[in-house]
Scaffold this motif. Structure first.
Motif, PDB file in Angstrom:
ATOM      1  N   LYS A  39      58.910   2.092  32.070  1.00  0.00           N
ATOM      2  CA  LYS A  39      58.198   0.835  31.866  1.00  0.00           C
ATOM      3  C   LYS A  39      59.113  -0.347  32.169  1.00  0.00           C
ATOM      4  O   LYS A  39      60.324  -0.294  31.945  1.00  0.00           O
ATOM      5  CB  LYS A  39      57.692   0.725  30.428  1.00  0.00           C
ATOM      6  N   ALA A  40      58.506  -1.399  32.685  1.00  0.00           N
ATOM      7  CA  ALA A  40      59.275  -2.616  32.952  1.00  0.00           C
ATOM      8  C   ALA A  40      59.693  -3.255  31.628  1.00  0.00           C
ATOM      9  O   ALA A  40      59.023  -3.114  30.611  1.00  0.00           O
ATOM     10  CB  ALA A  40      58.436  -3.599  33.769  1.00  0.00           C
ATOM     11  N   ILE A  41      60.832  -3.946  31.681  1.00  0.00           N
ATOM     12  CA  ILE A  41      61.309  -4.678  30.503  1.00  0.00           C
ATOM     13  C   ILE A  41      60.675  -6.062  30.566  1.00  0.00           C
ATOM     14  O   ILE A  41      60.943  -6.847  31.485  1.00  0.00           O
ATOM     15  CB  ILE A  41      62.844  -4.766  30.502  1.00  0.00           C
ATOM     16  N   LEU A  42      59.815  -6.337  29.609  1.00  0.00           N
ATOM     17  CA  LEU A  42      59.048  -7.579  29.612  1.00  0.00           C
ATOM     18  C   LEU A  42      59.420  -8.393  28.382  1.00  0.00           C
ATOM     19  O   LEU A  42      59.381  -7.902  27.263  1.00  0.00           O
ATOM     20  CB  LEU A  42      57.546  -7.255  29.610  1.00  0.00           C
ATOM     21  N   ASN A  43      59.806  -9.639  28.633  1.00  0.00           N
ATOM     22  CA  ASN A  43      60.166 -10.543  27.549  1.00  0.00           C
ATOM     23  C   ASN A  43      59.334 -11.815  27.696  1.00  0.00           C
ATOM     24  O   ASN A  43      59.409 -12.484  28.727  1.00  0.00           O
ATOM     25  CB  ASN A  43      61.666 -10.870  27.606  1.00  0.00           C
ATOM     26  N   ILE A  44      58.535 -12.109  26.682  1.00  0.00           N
ATOM     27  CA  ILE A  44      57.663 -13.285  26.713  1.00  0.00           C
ATOM     28  C   ILE A  44      58.034 -14.184  25.537  1.00  0.00           C
ATOM     29  O   ILE A  44      58.040 -13.733  24.392  1.00  0.00           O
ATOM     30  CB  ILE A  44      56.172 -12.888  26.635  1.00  0.00           C
ATOM     31  N   GLU A  45      58.361 -15.422  25.850  1.00  0.00           N
ATOM     32  CA  GLU A  45      58.657 -16.412  24.822  1.00  0.00           C
ATOM     33  C   GLU A  45      57.633 -17.534  24.932  1.00  0.00           C
ATOM     34  O   GLU A  45      57.412 -18.068  26.016  1.00  0.00           O
ATOM     35  CB  GLU A  45      60.069 -16.983  24.991  1.00  0.00           C
ATOM     36  N   ASP A 140      54.324 -23.886  25.927  1.00  0.00           N
ATOM     37  CA  ASP A 140      55.044 -23.368  27.092  1.00  0.00           C
ATOM     38  C   ASP A 140      55.169 -21.850  26.947  1.00  0.00           C
ATOM     39  O   ASP A 140      55.399 -21.345  25.850  1.00  0.00           O
ATOM     40  CB  ASP A 140      56.433 -24.014  27.183  1.00  0.00           C
ATOM     41  N   VAL A 141      55.009 -21.159  28.062  1.00  0.00           N
ATOM     42  CA  VAL A 141      55.158 -19.700  28.070  1.00  0.00           C
ATOM     43  C   VAL A 141      56.207 -19.349  29.119  1.00  0.00           C
ATOM     44  O   VAL A 141      56.099 -19.741  30.280  1.00  0.00           O
ATOM     45  CB  VAL A 141      53.820 -18.993  28.398  1.00  0.00           C
ATOM     46  N   ARG A 142      57.237 -18.618  28.700  1.00  0.00           N
ATOM     47  CA  ARG A 142      58.290 -18.162  29.610  1.00  0.00           C
ATOM     48  C   ARG A 142      58.227 -16.639  29.666  1.00  0.00           C
ATOM     49  O   ARG A 142      58.351 -15.969  28.633  1.00  0.00           O
ATOM     50  CB  ARG A 142      59.656 -18.639  29.132  1.00  0.00           C
ATOM     51  N   ILE A 143      58.040 -16.113  30.865  1.00  0.00           N
ATOM     52  CA  ILE A 143      57.911 -14.664  31.064  1.00  0.00           C
ATOM     53  C   ILE A 143      59.085 -14.180  31.913  1.00  0.00           C
ATOM     54  O   ILE A 143      59.347 -14.712  32.992  1.00  0.00           O
ATOM     55  CB  ILE A 143      56.575 -14.317  31.759  1.00  0.00           C
TER      56      ILE A 143
END
Length: 196
Positions: A39-45, A140-143
């Motif tokens: 799985k991809a490493i996904l970081n959402i702030e 704000d969304v940072r992906i």
């Protein structure tokens, strides 16, 4: 009259050919598949949006105010009224001081102080337009996504080939032959003589 004759009788040689056709068998085993996709490493702030609504002025237009604001406004109004009263009394005193110049200062003061003030009124809105203050700060969304490489441990299989070559057998079926026959010949010594 008998003439001498040589009779020749021949038969040709013959061969026998026997063929066996070749045969090829190919078997392809299935490949061993072993594929993994991590799985991809996904970081959402996310920073949430902020909405602020200030209704202070709208409530104030409907005379719903805090105690501190009412005290402050009353103090300002009282101070303004005191200044206006002082100015009016000072003006009246100045007019009475110059009464000898004429002009009916007492009558004009009695009329001015005896009449009720006339208030002007026009259409108004309670609360007034723009009294509610709205402020919005968007979120704000940072992906941050990091894809992972595919892990491929698949193994291919070589084909299994069985080949039987063709075969040709050649044999002599019949030998050649030559038969010689003599007639009406007479053998004399080492030669043949014709008999007449």
């Amino acid at each position: 009259m008998n003439f001498p004759q040589i009779r020749l009788q021949s038969s040709p040689a013959s061969i026998a050919i026997q063929t066996m056709p070749g045969k090829m068998e190919i078997e392809q085993p299935q490949a061993e598949l072993d594929i993994q996709q991590p799985k991809a490493i996904l970081n959402i702030e996310t920073t949430p949006g902020r909405l602020t609504i200030d209704q202070t002025e709208a409530w104030a237009d409907m005379n719903i105010k805090s105690v501190f604001r009412m005290a402050e406004e009353n103090a300002q109004e009282d101070q303004q009224a005191a200044l206006e009263a002082t100015a009016s009394i000072s003006q009246d005193g100045d007019e009475l001081m110059m009464i000898e110049n004429g002009g009916g200062a007492i009558a004009s003061q009695a009329k001015r102080n005896g009449e009720s003030p006339i208030y002007e009124f026009n259409i108004g809105w309670i609360p007034r337009h723009g009294s509610v203050k709205i402020n919005y700060e968007p979120g704000d969304v940072r992906i941050d996504a990091k894809p992972q490489q595919v892990i491929n441990n698949s193994k291919s299989q070589k084909p299994i080939i069985n080949y039987t070559p063709s075969q040709v057998d050649i044999s002599l079926k019949q030998h050649q032959s030559l038969d010689i026959d003599f007639t009406n010949l007479k053998f004399v010594g080492i030669n043949y003589e014709q008999e007449i």
